[in-house]
Design a protein around this motif. Structure first.
Motif, PDB file in Angstrom:
ATOM      1  N   PHE A   1       0.835  -1.200   0.000  1.00 58.04           N
ATOM      2  CA  PHE A   1       0.000   0.000   0.000  1.00 58.04           C
ATOM      3  C   PHE A   1       0.868   1.249   0.000  1.00 58.04           C
ATOM      4  O   PHE A   1       0.561   2.243  -0.662  1.00 58.04           O
TER       5      PHE A   1
ATOM      6  N   TYR B   1       2.217   1.873  -3.413  1.00 59.38           N
ATOM      7  CA  TYR B   1       1.163   2.406  -4.281  1.00 59.38           C
ATOM      8  C   TYR B   1       0.930   3.887  -4.010  1.00 59.38           C
ATOM      9  O   TYR B   1       0.843   4.703  -4.931  1.00 59.38           O
TER      10      TYR B   1
ATOM     11  N   SER C   1       1.813   6.843  -6.593  1.00 57.96           N
ATOM     12  CA  SER C   1       0.673   7.636  -7.070  1.00 57.96           C
ATOM     13  C   SER C   1       0.893   9.119  -6.831  1.00 57.96           C
ATOM     14  O   SER C   1       0.600   9.957  -7.689  1.00 57.96           O
TER      15      SER C   1
ATOM     16  N   ALA D   1       2.443   2.635  -9.861  1.00 61.38           N
ATOM     17  CA  ALA D   1       1.186   2.666  -9.115  1.00 61.38           C
ATOM     18  C   ALA D   1       0.180   1.676  -9.713  1.00 61.38           C
ATOM     19  O   ALA D   1      -0.531   0.975  -8.974  1.00 61.38           O
ATOM     20  N   LYS D   2       0.147   1.623 -11.036  1.00 68.48           N
ATOM     21  CA  LYS D   2      -0.764   0.697 -11.706  1.00 68.48           C
ATOM     22  C   LYS D   2      -0.432  -0.749 -11.369  1.00 68.48           C
ATOM     23  O   LYS D   2      -1.316  -1.571 -11.080  1.00 68.48           O
TER      24      LYS D   2
ATOM     25  N   TRP E   1      -1.401  -1.463  -7.767  1.00 69.60           N
ATOM     26  CA  TRP E   1      -2.847  -1.646  -7.616  1.00 69.60           C
ATOM     27  C   TRP E   1      -3.285  -3.004  -8.138  1.00 69.60           C
ATOM     28  O   TRP E   1      -4.146  -3.662  -7.538  1.00 69.60           O
ATOM     29  N   LYS E   2      -2.681  -3.447  -9.205  1.00 74.14           N
ATOM     30  CA  LYS E   2      -2.988  -4.772  -9.743  1.00 74.14           C
ATOM     31  C   LYS E   2      -2.634  -5.858  -8.723  1.00 74.14           C
ATOM     32  O   LYS E   2      -3.388  -6.811  -8.511  1.00 74.14           O
TER      33      LYS E   2
ATOM     34  N   ILE F   1      -2.447  -5.451  -5.465  1.00 69.29           N
ATOM     35  CA  ILE F   1      -3.394  -5.347  -4.352  1.00 69.29           C
ATOM     36  C   ILE F   1      -4.687  -6.079  -4.690  1.00 69.29           C
ATOM     37  O   ILE F   1      -5.250  -6.811  -3.864  1.00 69.29           O
ATOM     38  N   ASN F   2      -5.177  -5.894  -5.942  1.00 70.10           N
ATOM     39  CA  ASN F   2      -6.365  -6.611  -6.395  1.00 70.10           C
ATOM     40  C   ASN F   2      -6.179  -8.112  -6.279  1.00 70.10           C
ATOM     41  O   ASN F   2      -7.055  -8.834  -5.786  1.00 70.10           O
TER      42      ASN F   2
ATOM     43  N   GLN G   1     -10.711   1.391  -2.947  1.00 71.41           N
ATOM     44  CA  GLN G   1     -10.389   2.365  -3.982  1.00 71.41           C
ATOM     45  C   GLN G   1     -10.954   3.739  -3.628  1.00 71.41           C
ATOM     46  O   GLN G   1     -10.294   4.769  -3.807  1.00 71.41           O
TER      47      GLN G   1
ATOM     48  N   LEU H   1      -8.756   5.308  -0.920  1.00 67.02           N
ATOM     49  CA  LEU H   1      -7.495   5.806  -1.454  1.00 67.02           C
ATOM     50  C   LEU H   1      -7.693   7.074  -2.275  1.00 67.02           C
ATOM     51  O   LEU H   1      -6.884   8.015  -2.219  1.00 67.02           O
TER      52      LEU H   1
END
Length: 317
Positions: free
Chosen positions: A254, A257, A261, A280-281, A284-285, A287-288, A309, A312
């Protein structure tokens, strides 16, 4: 609680608890009330140490009657004992009579200045009263005599964090890390403080402990909190290193990210900005993926991710 069939079993159980340096206060009081109270004449050479053990346990459980009973027996046998006076202070503490407890502890320290237990109790009282500055002063005095006390350094660190004195909190953790270089929790805490404090002068411990992911994480968090492009870049870097050492560190994920970001939106330009957007992308992927793997219910997982989301985005990173 261990099953005791008689007074000898109960006595042996209390001895085992003492030898293992465990608290088990409820169990100690229960053994005393249910079994040993009626057989106190059979305690032999352990009689007084058991009274002390039960008195302390009774203070923990708020059983004033039991504690005062044991204290009375001990005072009769040892009328001038500082150790018994300490128990009297504990009983005063347990009834929230902090003024009397402090008076008792101060009289002990006049006669035995190096009594570590009493100094720790004074710190606990000041903290309970929210007198943080006094607690810090007392704990610093204690550590001048007992510099190797791990828990005391950690407590002092927390007190400084409460006062937002990050440089002194970091110093406490540096002392701990030098003695415990493989403790990942200490590294994490240090990185968080350094993230808040900022600056590059606090990297010595990272250099000395390059494989501790928690230290990288804490340093990164400190840099993130401090803000500014330079600190944010350092934050992202050390979150990345923490993830390299431990890919399952969600806190670092986190953090990576958030810092990436922030750099993509505010602090960087040109290729650097684009790179951070990609970082960041990717974070996030990841984290998903982590949330989907940890959630059995797909609908629940999507709901959690949407909520995350939104949270954030509310940080405006």
């Amino acid at each position: 609680m261990a099953t005791c069939t008689g007074w000898q079993d109960a006595k042996d159980r209390l001895k085992k608890i003492r030898e293992e340096q465990r608290r088990c206060s409820d169990e100690v009081v229960e053994l005393w009330e249910d079994i040993l109270w009626d057989f106190s004449y059979k305690l032999g050479s352990e009689e007084w140490i058991i009274y002390e053990q039960v008195c302390i346990a009774a203070c923990d459980c708020g059983r004033q009657g039991v504690a005062l009973h044991c204290l009375g027996l001990l005072q009769t046998q040892f009328p001038n004992s500082l150790r018994v006076r300490y128990l009297e202070g504990l009983i005063a503490e347990s009834s929230a009579d902090y003024g009397r407890a402090l008076d008792l502890y101060n009289t002990i320290l006049k006669e035995e200045e190096t009594n570590s237990l009493v100094r720790k109790r004074k710190v606990a009282i000041f903290r309970e009263q929210n007198k943080i500055v006094k607690a810090i002063e007392e704990l610093n005095h204690y550590l001048q005599q007992y510099m190797s006390d791990f828990e005391a350094w950690l407590e002092l660190c927390d007190l400084y964090l409460h006062e937002m004195d990050y440089s002194k909190a970091a110093f406490c953790l540096e002392e701990l890390l030098l003695a415990n270089p493989y403790n990942h929790i200490l590294h994490q805490k240090y990185a968080e403080i350094k993230y808040t404090q900022g600056g590059t002068e606090n990297m010595e411990l990272l250099l000395a402990n390059p494989y501790n992911h928690i230290l990288h994480q804490k340093y990164a968090e400190i840099k993130y909190t401090q803000g500014g492009t330079e600190n944010m870049e350092l934050s992202r870097k050390y979150f990345a290193q923490s993830l390299k050492l431990n890919p399952n560190n969600m806190r670092s994920l986190f953090g990576f990210y958030l810092s990436a970001s922030c750099l993509a939106q505010k602090g960087a330009t040109g290729k650097t900005k684009k790179d951070n957007a990609e970082y960041a992308k990717a974070a996030w992927k990841k984290i998903n993926e982590k949330y989907q793997m940890s959630s059995i219910d797909e609908t629940e997982s999507k709901t959690e991710l949407l909520a995350l989301q939104g949270m954030l985005e509310s940080l405006q990173v």
